[in-house]
Write a protein that holds these residues in place. Structure first.
Motif, PDB file in Angstrom:
ATOM      1  N   LEU A   1       0.937  -1.318  -0.040  1.00  0.00           N
ATOM      2  CA  LEU A   1       0.150  -0.160  -0.034  1.00  0.00           C
ATOM      3  C   LEU A   1       0.685   1.217   0.132  1.00  0.00           C
ATOM      4  O   LEU A   1       0.457   2.229  -0.615  1.00  0.00           O
ATOM      5  CB  LEU A   1      -0.919   0.263   1.137  1.00  0.00           C
TER       6      LEU A   1
ATOM      7  N   ILE B   1       1.570   5.303  -2.745  1.00  0.00           N
ATOM      8  CA  ILE B   1       1.498   6.487  -1.940  1.00  0.00           C
ATOM      9  C   ILE B   1       2.770   7.368  -2.089  1.00  0.00           C
ATOM     10  O   ILE B   1       3.346   8.591  -2.401  1.00  0.00           O
ATOM     11  CB  ILE B   1       1.037   6.411  -0.479  1.00  0.00           C
TER      12      ILE B   1
ATOM     13  N   ARG C   1      -2.337   7.229   6.165  1.00  0.00           N
ATOM     14  CA  ARG C   1      -3.201   7.034   4.799  1.00  0.00           C
ATOM     15  C   ARG C   1      -3.356   5.517   4.690  1.00  0.00           C
ATOM     16  O   ARG C   1      -4.369   4.886   4.432  1.00  0.00           O
ATOM     17  CB  ARG C   1      -2.317   7.295   3.550  1.00  0.00           C
ATOM     18  N   ILE C   2      -2.279   4.468   5.001  1.00  0.00           N
ATOM     19  CA  ILE C   2      -2.515   3.075   4.978  1.00  0.00           C
ATOM     20  C   ILE C   2      -3.512   2.728   5.988  1.00  0.00           C
ATOM     21  O   ILE C   2      -4.416   1.919   5.658  1.00  0.00           O
ATOM     22  CB  ILE C   2      -1.167   2.366   5.326  1.00  0.00           C
TER      23      ILE C   2
ATOM     24  N   LEU D   1      -6.831   3.416   4.477  1.00  0.00           N
ATOM     25  CA  LEU D   1      -7.225   2.718   3.322  1.00  0.00           C
ATOM     26  C   LEU D   1      -7.674   1.222   3.898  1.00  0.00           C
ATOM     27  O   LEU D   1      -8.730   0.770   3.514  1.00  0.00           O
ATOM     28  CB  LEU D   1      -6.172   2.433   2.637  1.00  0.00           C
TER      29      LEU D   1
ATOM     30  N   ARG E   1      -4.748  -0.967  -2.658  1.00  0.00           N
ATOM     31  CA  ARG E   1      -3.849  -0.770  -3.298  1.00  0.00           C
ATOM     32  C   ARG E   1      -4.248   0.329  -4.476  1.00  0.00           C
ATOM     33  O   ARG E   1      -3.539   1.471  -4.786  1.00  0.00           O
ATOM     34  CB  ARG E   1      -3.089  -1.838  -3.972  1.00  0.00           C
TER      35      ARG E   1
ATOM     36  N   ALA F   1      -4.904   3.593  -2.904  1.00  0.00           N
ATOM     37  CA  ALA F   1      -3.866   4.174  -2.525  1.00  0.00           C
ATOM     38  C   ALA F   1      -3.529   5.292  -3.149  1.00  0.00           C
ATOM     39  O   ALA F   1      -2.678   6.396  -2.887  1.00  0.00           O
ATOM     40  CB  ALA F   1      -2.696   3.218  -2.062  1.00  0.00           C
TER      41      ALA F   1
ATOM     42  N   ASP G   1      -5.213   7.344  -4.834  1.00  0.00           N
ATOM     43  CA  ASP G   1      -5.951   8.501  -5.018  1.00  0.00           C
ATOM     44  C   ASP G   1      -6.690   8.580  -6.221  1.00  0.00           C
ATOM     45  O   ASP G   1      -6.802   9.898  -6.914  1.00  0.00           O
ATOM     46  CB  ASP G   1      -5.627   9.510  -4.424  1.00  0.00           C
TER      47      ASP G   1
END
Ligand code: SF4
Length: 348
Positions: A126, A130, A145-146, A149, A179, A182, A184
């Motif tokens: 992941l 990013i 962020r992870i 997710l 994934r 991740a 975006d």
């Protein structure tokens, strides 16, 4: 033959536009190893998708639907045509100029077992997009962020320390979706993304994709041969046969009133949930012809139960036929009004 640009998507300006896309794979051989023919995998496909919309691309194996997905991802050069994302043409960009735009389009593949690197923990799987797309400035931001997710795909946060082989097929597909998220993205291409899963897991992943779409406004290109799944989750459907779209229409319309004989046959094989209702199965004669030598005129004419002389020589354009349908079939030409047409009416 050039098809008209696809009908505008339901919710205004399209996010993705695909215009007259062609992908022909050369066949080499002979004494000098030159080009001796082509596989006409995709041969003039046009459609658009709006933000927050799902368009399903359906058809039998080998019809070219996965090639369309790969062409949009620029996994190989196009033979011709255009791919436009958010107003920017991407089919003619160099690899360097394409790199920052790759973020916008992500993919979830069919096989959750081979699509995750077995030598990477979930955290690293992941973190990769990013970092690659510069979406976090510090280790703490990456971790945050992870964690977000993992919440989005409904997996426990501490599972980031595990390896792909420690998860079930459905859990792996959730990691594949995480994934994709991740980066975006604006659009996710789901290439047979639930086809390898058990029925109950399939439903969970479809529900997850729908929830994520509602939450994030994602556009989805859902490539599938499974019309029973498509029926429950799409806004519009494009039906492909031998490298071309033969019908494109809103979901309820296409399932209730297919206008192309091929769509009619495909839908006749979808199980009806109501045991009181029966649907007559249409068995098509013959096999799908080779995409190396597609039939003249209408490509479906060798199997069509409604075929007449004109079909063998004149290729039908994909044209509006009313109620939001586009269909490529001479039966909808006013000059052929006297002929019988697909009239299937099935419960939706
Ligand atoms: Fe069938 Fe002719 Fe229509 Fe093709 S154009 S789908 S062969 S009726």
């Amino acid at each position: 033959m050039t098809h008209p640009v696809s009908q505008p998507s339901a919710s205004g300006k399209p996010l993705l536009e695909v215009n007259d896309l062609k992908k022909h794979f050369p066949i080499t051989g002979g004494f000098f190893g030159g080009v001796v023919g082509n596989v006409y995998a995709v041969d003039g496909v046009s459609f658009s998708i709006a933000r927050g919309e799902t368009l399903s691309l359906v058809g039998e194996s080998g019809c070219g639907k996965s090639t369309v997905g790969k062409a949009i991802l620029r996994l190989f050069p196009l033979t011709s045509g255009q791919v436009v994302i958010d107003g920017q043409r991407i089919d003619d960009l160099s690899a360097a100029r394409l790199r920052p735009l790759r973020r916008a389009i992500q993919v979830v593949f069919q096989d959750p077992y081979s699509s995750l690197n077995p030598r990477m923990r979930v955290r690293d799987i992941l973190a990769e997009p990013i970092i690659n797309f510069g979406l976090a400035r510090s280790r703490a931001e990456i971790d945050e962020r992870i964690a977000g997710l993992m919440d989005k795909v409904r997996l426990p946060r501490d599972a980031v320390n595990r390896w792909p082989h420690e998860f079930s097929g459905g859990q792996r597909q959730r990691i594949g979706i995480a994934r994709a998220l991740a980066a975006d993205p604006d659009l996710i291409i789901c290439d047979e993304a639930v086809s390898a899963l058990d029925v109950s897991v399939k439903a969970q992943i479809v529900n997850l994709l729908q929830d994520l779409q509602n939450e994030l406004g994602l556009a989805l290109l859902f490539i599938s041969h499974d019309l029973a799944v498509v029926e429950h989750m799409t806004h519009r459907v494009a039906v492909m046969y031998l490298g071309k779209i033969v019908e494109l229409a809103p979901r309820r319309e296409i399932f209730a009133h297919p206008r192309h004989p091929y769509t009619e046959a495909l839908l006749s094989a979808v199980p009806v949930p109501d045991p009181e209702t029966t649907r007559e199965r249409i068995i098509l004669k013959g096999d799908v012809p080779s995409p190396i030598r597609p039939p003249s005129g209408c490509r479906f004419h060798t199997r069509c139960p409604y075929v007449f002389d004109r079909c063998r020589s004149e290729e039908p354009d994909l044209k509006p036929t009313g109620e939001g349908h586009l269909a490529a079939c001479h039966l909808h030409d006013p000059a052929e009004a006297h002929r019988a047409k697909p009239a299937a009416s099935v419960p939706v």
